[in-house]
Write a protein that holds these residues in place. Structure first.
Motif, PDB file in Angstrom:
ATOM      1  N   LYS A  38       0.836  -1.201   0.000  1.00  0.00           N
ATOM      2  CA  LYS A  38       0.000   0.000   0.000  1.00  0.00           C
ATOM      3  C   LYS A  38       0.873   1.254   0.000  1.00  0.00           C
ATOM      4  O   LYS A  38       1.785   1.375   0.827  1.00  0.00           O
ATOM      5  CB  LYS A  38      -0.931   0.021   1.220  1.00  0.00           C
ATOM      6  CG  LYS A  38      -2.007  -1.056   1.197  1.00  0.00           C
ATOM      7  CD  LYS A  38      -3.068  -0.779   0.167  1.00  0.00           C
ATOM      8  CE  LYS A  38      -4.194  -1.803   0.228  1.00  0.00           C
ATOM      9  NZ  LYS A  38      -5.169  -1.575  -0.863  1.00  0.00           N
ATOM     10  N   LYS A  39       0.594   2.177  -0.915  1.00  0.00           N
ATOM     11  CA  LYS A  39       1.353   3.419  -1.045  1.00  0.00           C
ATOM     12  C   LYS A  39       0.508   4.578  -0.525  1.00  0.00           C
ATOM     13  O   LYS A  39      -0.682   4.674  -0.839  1.00  0.00           O
ATOM     14  CB  LYS A  39       1.741   3.662  -2.510  1.00  0.00           C
ATOM     15  CG  LYS A  39       2.455   2.481  -3.170  1.00  0.00           C
ATOM     16  CD  LYS A  39       3.751   2.110  -2.465  1.00  0.00           C
ATOM     17  CE  LYS A  39       4.423   0.913  -3.122  1.00  0.00           C
ATOM     18  NZ  LYS A  39       5.618   0.478  -2.388  1.00  0.00           N
ATOM     19  N   LEU A  40       1.134   5.447   0.225  1.00  0.00           N
ATOM     20  CA  LEU A  40       0.413   6.510   0.925  1.00  0.00           C
ATOM     21  C   LEU A  40       0.926   7.880   0.513  1.00  0.00           C
ATOM     22  O   LEU A  40       2.136   8.090   0.432  1.00  0.00           O
ATOM     23  CB  LEU A  40       0.611   6.317   2.434  1.00  0.00           C
ATOM     24  CG  LEU A  40      -0.191   7.181   3.393  1.00  0.00           C
ATOM     25  CD1 LEU A  40      -1.655   6.791   3.354  1.00  0.00           C
ATOM     26  CD2 LEU A  40       0.341   7.004   4.817  1.00  0.00           C
ATOM     27  N   ILE A  41      -0.007   8.802   0.255  1.00  0.00           N
ATOM     28  CA  ILE A  41       0.333  10.217   0.070  1.00  0.00           C
ATOM     29  C   ILE A  41      -0.420  11.015   1.124  1.00  0.00           C
ATOM     30  O   ILE A  41      -1.643  10.874   1.273  1.00  0.00           O
ATOM     31  CB  ILE A  41      -0.060  10.729  -1.335  1.00  0.00           C
ATOM     32  CG1 ILE A  41       0.685   9.972  -2.432  1.00  0.00           C
ATOM     33  CG2 ILE A  41       0.233  12.234  -1.450  1.00  0.00           C
ATOM     34  CD1 ILE A  41       0.226  10.336  -3.853  1.00  0.00           C
ATOM     35  N   LEU A  42       0.304  11.838   1.861  1.00  0.00           N
ATOM     36  CA  LEU A  42      -0.312  12.757   2.816  1.00  0.00           C
ATOM     37  C   LEU A  42      -0.440  14.132   2.171  1.00  0.00           C
ATOM     38  O   LEU A  42       0.486  14.598   1.513  1.00  0.00           O
ATOM     39  CB  LEU A  42       0.547  12.887   4.068  1.00  0.00           C
ATOM     40  CG  LEU A  42       0.726  11.646   4.934  1.00  0.00           C
ATOM     41  CD1 LEU A  42       1.734  11.922   6.046  1.00  0.00           C
ATOM     42  CD2 LEU A  42      -0.600  11.206   5.541  1.00  0.00           C
ATOM     43  N   ASP A  43      -1.584  14.773   2.356  1.00  0.00           N
ATOM     44  CA  ASP A  43      -1.801  16.152   1.904  1.00  0.00           C
ATOM     45  C   ASP A  43      -1.927  16.989   3.170  1.00  0.00           C
ATOM     46  O   ASP A  43      -2.973  16.994   3.823  1.00  0.00           O
ATOM     47  CB  ASP A  43      -3.071  16.226   1.054  1.00  0.00           C
ATOM     48  CG  ASP A  43      -3.229  17.548   0.323  1.00  0.00           C
ATOM     49  OD1 ASP A  43      -2.987  18.598   0.949  1.00  0.00           O
ATOM     50  OD2 ASP A  43      -3.598  17.533  -0.860  1.00  0.00           O
ATOM     51  N   LEU A  44      -0.839  17.678   3.543  1.00  0.00           N
ATOM     52  CA  LEU A  44      -0.735  18.298   4.861  1.00  0.00           C
ATOM     53  C   LEU A  44      -0.630  19.818   4.800  1.00  0.00           C
ATOM     54  O   LEU A  44       0.125  20.364   4.003  1.00  0.00           O
ATOM     55  CB  LEU A  44       0.519  17.787   5.585  1.00  0.00           C
ATOM     56  CG  LEU A  44       0.700  16.281   5.754  1.00  0.00           C
ATOM     57  CD1 LEU A  44       2.031  15.999   6.448  1.00  0.00           C
ATOM     58  CD2 LEU A  44      -0.441  15.670   6.547  1.00  0.00           C
ATOM     59  N   ASP A  45      -1.365  20.489   5.674  1.00  0.00           N
ATOM     60  CA  ASP A  45      -1.135  21.916   5.954  1.00  0.00           C
ATOM     61  C   ASP A  45      -0.403  21.950   7.283  1.00  0.00           C
ATOM     62  O   ASP A  45      -0.957  22.281   8.313  1.00  0.00           O
ATOM     63  CB  ASP A  45      -2.443  22.709   5.982  1.00  0.00           C
ATOM     64  CG  ASP A  45      -3.452  22.219   7.008  1.00  0.00           C
ATOM     65  OD1 ASP A  45      -3.450  21.003   7.335  1.00  0.00           O
ATOM     66  OD2 ASP A  45      -4.231  23.035   7.519  1.00  0.00           O
ATOM     67  N   THR A  46       0.856  21.617   7.287  1.00  0.00           N
ATOM     68  CA  THR A  46       1.542  21.069   8.447  1.00  0.00           C
ATOM     69  C   THR A  46       1.550  21.954   9.681  1.00  0.00           C
ATOM     70  O   THR A  46       2.380  22.847   9.844  1.00  0.00           O
ATOM     71  CB  THR A  46       2.952  20.611   8.073  1.00  0.00           C
ATOM     72  OG1 THR A  46       2.825  19.736   6.944  1.00  0.00           O
ATOM     73  CG2 THR A  46       3.620  19.852   9.190  1.00  0.00           C
ATOM     74  N   GLY A  47       0.577  21.614  10.543  1.00  0.00           N
ATOM     75  CA  GLY A  47       0.485  22.117  11.897  1.00  0.00           C
ATOM     76  C   GLY A  47       0.825  20.978  12.838  1.00  0.00           C
ATOM     77  O   GLY A  47       1.448  19.979  12.439  1.00  0.00           O
ATOM     78  N   VAL A  48       0.392  21.068  14.092  1.00  0.00           N
ATOM     79  CA  VAL A  48       0.799  20.099  15.108  1.00  0.00           C
ATOM     80  C   VAL A  48       0.218  18.716  14.851  1.00  0.00           C
ATOM     81  O   VAL A  48       0.936  17.711  14.853  1.00  0.00           O
ATOM     82  CB  VAL A  48       0.430  20.589  16.516  1.00  0.00           C
ATOM     83  CG1 VAL A  48       0.795  19.533  17.560  1.00  0.00           C
ATOM     84  CG2 VAL A  48       1.136  21.899  16.838  1.00  0.00           C
ATOM     85  N   ASP A  49      -1.113  18.623  14.631  1.00  0.00           N
ATOM     86  CA  ASP A  49      -1.677  17.288  14.433  1.00  0.00           C
ATOM     87  C   ASP A  49      -1.248  16.688  13.099  1.00  0.00           C
ATOM     88  O   ASP A  49      -1.173  15.463  12.953  1.00  0.00           O
ATOM     89  CB  ASP A  49      -3.201  17.276  14.610  1.00  0.00           C
ATOM     90  CG  ASP A  49      -3.946  18.275  13.756  1.00  0.00           C
ATOM     91  OD1 ASP A  49      -3.382  19.345  13.435  1.00  0.00           O
ATOM     92  OD2 ASP A  49      -5.110  18.008  13.397  1.00  0.00           O
TER      93      ASP A  49
END
Length: 319
Positions: A4-15
Motif C-alpha cells: 500500500k502506497k500513501l500520500i499525505l496532503d498536509l497543511d503542516t500544523g501540530v496534528d
C-alpha cells in the motif's frame, strides 16, 4: 516495501506532524510523498515544516511537493489568528527545527497525484488533512483518477456534531467548501474522519512525557510541539482534558478501518452563503445504490490510542 502506497496532503500544523510520524512508523504502508497545502499556515511554511519533520525522523528520501497556495474561490490566503493560537506562529508549536537539507520538488503536487494514481491504482491511499483544494484540482485536470485511486481518507467535516468554525462547518472544509464538494461528489471511494470521532480521541501530557522520557532529539521535539497544542486546547477552552488527534486518526483509519464505525452516504458540501461548509447527506441520492462515502460516527479510542502510541514511540526512540 509495503504494497500500500500513501500520500499525505498536509497543511503542516501540530496534528499534521503527528499524522506524518504515524505514517512513516506504520509498517503496513509506504509513504511515497507529501503534498503541501495552505491552512494552518502559508503554503511555503507548511511545505518546509514537512521537510523539517521528515529530516527529524530520518525520512529524507520522502519527497515534498507544493500544492495550491489558496482556495479555489479566492485569490490569496491569510493565516487566521486562531490557527496561530492553536499551532503556533510557525505551525509546529513555535519549536525551532533545523533548516532542511532537501528542497521541495519542482513537480506540482497536483501532477504528482495524477502520476501516482496511474502508477499505483488501487494500492494508492490519499489522506488530505487540510483543505481539499489540491485533490479537487487533480480531479478536474484528470477525472479518470477517481476510478483509479484505492482509498481517500480525509480529516474534515462534521455530520453528527457541531462544526468548530461555525455551528455547521469544520475548519478544513471551511477553507475551501467548493473543492470539498468536488471531492465528495466525485466517484472516489471516500472515508470521512470528521469531528464526530476526532473530538473523542484525546492525547494528554501523560503520553507526551513518554516521548520526552525516550531521551531522543525527535522525542523531545515532538513532546514540545504537542504540549504547545495541549496547552492551547486548555487555554482556549477547546478541551480541558487533552488535544484531539484529528489528523493522525485519519492515518490510522486509512490503514485499519476497524478503528471506527461508519455509515455509508452520498455526501455534499454547501458552498453558498447558507450553511457554508456544511457536510451533509445528498437528498437527491438517498435511494441510489453503493454510496461512495463512509462517514465515521464512532471510534474505538482506547485501541486506537494504544496503536498510535506504539507507532510514535517506535519511530521517536530511533531518532
Amino acid at each position: 516495501m509495503a504494497k500500500k502506497k500513501l500520500i499525505l496532503d498536509l497543511d503542516t500544523g501540530v496534528d499534521d506532524a503527528l499524522a506524518l510520524a504515524y505514517a512513516v512508523a506504520d509498517p503496513e504502508v509506504d509513504l511515497i510523498g507529501i503534498v503541501a497545502s495552505y491552512g494552518n499556515n502559508l503554503l511555503d511554511v507548511c511545505a518546509e515544516n514537512s521537510l523539517k519533520l521528515l529530516e527529524l525522523l530520518g525520512q529524507t528520501d520522502v519527497p515534498v511537493y507544493k500544492g495550491l497556495p489558496h482556495s479555489s474561490t479566492t485569490d490569496s490566503f491569510e493565516v487566521m489568528q486562531v490557527s496561530k493560537d492553536i499551532h503556533g506562529n510557525n505551525g509546529i508549536g513555535d519549536v525551532e527545527l533545523p533548516t532542511p537539507k532537501r528542497a521541495v520538488e519542482a513537480e506540482s503536487g497536483v501532477d504528482f497525484y495524477i502520476e501516482a494514481a496511474h502508477k499505483y491504482g488501487k494500492d494508492l491511499i490519499i489522506i488530505p488533512t487540510g483543505p481539499m483544494t489540491n485533490l479537487a484540482a487533480a480531479l478536474e485536470k484528470d477525472p479518470e483518477i477517481a476510478h483509479l485511486i484505492g482509498n481517500v481518507t480525509f480529516m474534515g467535516g462534521a455530520l453528527t456534531v457541531e462544526g468548530n468554525v461555525t455551528d455547521v462547518a469544520e475548519a478544513n472544509i471551511n477553507q475551501d467548501a467548493k473543492a470539498a464538494n468536488t471531492v465528495l461528489q466525485s466517484d472516489l471511494p471516500l472515508t470521512m474522519v470528521g469531528l464526530d470521532v476526532t473530538l473523542r480521541t484525546l492525547l494528554t501530557k501523560k503520553e507526551t512525557q513518554q516521548w520526552r522520557d525516550l531521551g531522543t532529539k525527535a522525542g523531545k521535539a515532538y513532546a514540545d510541539i504537542t504540549d504547545f497544542y495541549i496547552d492551547a486546547y486548555y487555554n482556549l477552552g477547546i478541551d480541558k482534558n487533552g488535544c484531539a488527534l484529528h489528523d493522525p486518526l485519519a492515518v490510522g483509519v486509512s490503514i485499519d478501518p476497524t478503528f471506527v464505525q461508519t455509515i455509508s452516504l452520498f455526501m455534499k458540501v454547501n458552498y453558498d452563503e447558507h450553511n457554508y461548509g456544511r457536510t451533509i447527506g445528498d437528498n437527491s441520492r438517498l435511494n441510489d445504490p453503493n454510496p461512495n462515502v463512509k462517514v465515521a460516527v464512532n471510534v474505538d479510542k482506547e485501541r486506537y490510542l494504544k496503536v498510535f502510541m506504539e507507532r510514535l514511540n517506535g519511530i521517536l526512540k530511533e531518532h
